[in-house]
Scaffold this motif. Structure first.
Motif, PDB file in Angstrom:
ATOM      1  N   VAL A 176       0.840  -1.199   0.000  1.00 34.96           N
ATOM      2  CA  VAL A 176       0.000   0.000   0.000  1.00 34.96           C
ATOM      3  C   VAL A 176       0.873   1.247   0.000  1.00 34.96           C
ATOM      4  N   GLY A 177       0.580   2.157  -0.924  1.00 34.47           N
ATOM      5  CA  GLY A 177       1.302   3.421  -0.995  1.00 34.47           C
ATOM      6  C   GLY A 177       2.509   3.397  -1.900  1.00 34.47           C
ATOM      7  N   LEU A 178       2.846   2.207  -2.424  1.00 34.39           N
ATOM      8  CA  LEU A 178       4.008   2.092  -3.306  1.00 34.39           C
ATOM      9  C   LEU A 178       3.580   1.514  -4.649  1.00 34.39           C
ATOM     10  N   PRO A 179       4.323   1.831  -5.714  1.00 38.51           N
ATOM     11  CA  PRO A 179       3.964   1.296  -7.034  1.00 38.51           C
ATOM     12  C   PRO A 179       4.125  -0.221  -7.066  1.00 38.51           C
ATOM     13  N   GLN A 180       3.263  -0.882  -7.829  1.00 38.61           N
ATOM     14  CA  GLN A 180       3.416  -2.324  -8.030  1.00 38.61           C
ATOM     15  C   GLN A 180       4.600  -2.572  -8.951  1.00 38.61           C
ATOM     16  N   TYR A 181       5.322  -3.659  -8.716  1.00 38.69           N
ATOM     17  CA  TYR A 181       6.509  -3.935  -9.525  1.00 38.69           C
ATOM     18  C   TYR A 181       6.528  -5.409  -9.917  1.00 38.69           C
ATOM     19  N   LEU A 182       6.783  -5.698 -11.198  1.00 33.85           N
ATOM     20  CA  LEU A 182       6.922  -7.059 -11.708  1.00 33.85           C
ATOM     21  C   LEU A 182       8.401  -7.373 -11.859  1.00 33.85           C
ATOM     22  N   PHE A 183       8.836  -8.469 -11.265  1.00 30.36           N
ATOM     23  CA  PHE A 183      10.258  -8.813 -11.269  1.00 30.36           C
ATOM     24  C   PHE A 183      10.666  -9.440 -12.605  1.00 30.36           C
ATOM     25  N   ARG A 184      11.923  -9.174 -12.976  1.00 25.37           N
ATOM     26  CA  ARG A 184      12.481  -9.743 -14.196  1.00 25.37           C
ATOM     27  C   ARG A 184      13.404 -10.925 -13.909  1.00 25.37           C
ATOM     28  N   HIS A 185      13.853 -11.046 -12.644  1.00 23.63           N
ATOM     29  CA  HIS A 185      14.794 -12.112 -12.293  1.00 23.63           C
ATOM     30  C   HIS A 185      14.168 -13.071 -11.283  1.00 23.63           C
ATOM     31  N   GLU A 186      14.774 -14.237 -11.151  1.00 21.46           N
ATOM     32  CA  GLU A 186      14.257 -15.283 -10.286  1.00 21.46           C
ATOM     33  C   GLU A 186      14.580 -15.012  -8.819  1.00 21.46           C
ATOM     34  N   PRO A 187      13.695 -15.365  -7.883  1.00 22.39           N
ATOM     35  CA  PRO A 187      13.978 -15.211  -6.445  1.00 22.39           C
ATOM     36  C   PRO A 187      15.240 -15.975  -6.058  1.00 22.39           C
ATOM     37  N   GLY A 188      15.973 -15.384  -5.118  1.00 21.82           N
ATOM     38  CA  GLY A 188      17.197 -16.019  -4.650  1.00 21.82           C
ATOM     39  C   GLY A 188      18.446 -15.539  -5.348  1.00 21.82           C
TER      40      GLY A 188
END
Length: 358
Positions: free
Chosen positions: A28-40
């Motif tokens: 909440v209050g921050l822009p949504q972001y889609l990741f380009r790299h894998e977790p870890g």
């Protein structure tokens, strides 16, 4: 049941239209972001840090986008910087702040190799500082590429300045004796020298050395810089210096107020003690080199020497041991050769085998 993959706070997985697993940051209050790299991965964590610190909608950025001010701020939030030791962070930050005081408003995309080359040429009188600048810019440019601000690294085209110096002066045996004559057993000054010389520790590690590191006749030492551990026998000279001091504190070396030294303040204090002994050319780090020299002169192998000093590579130990008495080592080497070919104790006369009469 498949085990759930660990994800940071505010990050969730979802399936896109193609059925691929994707990850997004929502708070909440921050822009949504889609990741380009894998977790870890480190890249994923850099993206995560950027998403957590993104500007609120309508909030004015602190610095103009694309400038060195903005790049330095972004680097401070990177995984690489946040995982550094506090002491290393402070050193890196001091250098970065000095740089952006001069160049912070300039745009990163306009930096060229010729600019770096000129800055280093202007610092020719201080080559170590020039090379440190190059190293720091290399770090920044790599981060700029990671952020998509640049496609190439201009530092790659600029060579480091050659430095015709062996670095810190390595104490000689005469200098060690001169210091000991000025600062006798029972003084903090003598204890400081003995701890540095007979453990081979850097000053940042030596100031932390205490009774908790002693195990019988040995010290179990930790070299924080390269995360190596060594177990070193306590020689009589060091034991004498230790036994002559009060045992009221856990840390062996303390200030006049009974507090452990900080690395920087100890360096300044010890430098003055060297000056008082008439040795302005000597420093704390030079005693680490003196131990390496003594090891080499005593015939210790490179592997044996590294077991004492904690050096990670043969090359680094060899660099520190390079000031070993070459004349003495050469004489000992020739004696070995003489014994090998049958010339020892022959008063300079060749053996029958060597003269062809055997």
């Amino acid at each position: 049941m498949a085990r759930r993959r660990w994800l940071p706070d505010n990050v969730t997985a979802f399936k896109d239209k193609m059925g691929r697993t994707r990850y997004r940051f929502r708070k909440v209050g921050l822009p949504q972001y889609l990741f380009r790299h894998e977790p870890g991965t480190p890249e994923f964590m850099d993206e995560y840090q950027a998403a957590r610190t993104a500007s609120l909608p309508g909030e004015k950025p602190r610095f103009a986008p694309g400038t060195f001010h903005a790049l330095v701020d972004a680097y401070y939030k990177s995984v690489k910087f946040t995982r550094m030791k506090p002491s290393s962070q402070k050193m890196r930050q001091n250098a970065l702040e000095r740089f952006r005081t001069k160049h912070g408003d300039k745009e990163v995309r306009f930096l060229e190799a010729r600019h770096i080359d000129k800055w280093m040429a202007d610092m020719i009188a201080t080559p170590h500082a020039a090379n440190d600048l190059r190293k720091m810019l290399n770090v920044l440019m790599k981060h700029a590429i990671l952020l998509g601000w640049r496609k190439e690294n201009p530092v790659d085209a600029v060579e480091a300045l050659r430095i015709d110096s062996d670095g810190y002066h390595c104490w000689t045996e005469d200098e060690i004796a001169q210091y000991e004559a000025r600062w006798p057993i029972g003084s903090r000054e003598r204890l400081a020298m003995a701890l540095l010389l007979y453990t081979g520790l850097r000053r940042s590690d030596m100031v932390k050395l205490g009774r908790q590191h002693r195990s019988g006749a040995h010290f179990v030492l930790r070299h924080e810089k390269n995360k190596s551990d060594t177990k070193v026998r306590i020689l009589p000279q060091l034991a004498e210096a230790l036994d002559a001091m009060p045992d009221r504190h856990m840390t062996y070396l303390v200030t006049e107020r009974g507090k452990p030294f900080e690395s920087a303040s100890f360096g300044n204090w010890f430098r003055q003690r060297c000056n008082d002994a008439g040795l302005p050319q000597c420093s704390a780090h030079g005693l680490r080199k003196a131990m390496s020299r003594r090891l080499a002169e005593s015939g210790a192998t490179t592997l044996e020497g590294r077991a004492v000093t904690g050096h990670k590579t043969d090359a680094m130990f060899a660099h520190y041991a390079a000031s070993a008495n070459r004349e003495r080592l050469a004489d000992e080497a020739m004696e070995k050769v003489a014994g090998r070919i049958g010339l020892a104790n022959q008063n300079g006369k060749p053996s029958r085998k060597e003269s062809g009469n055997g």
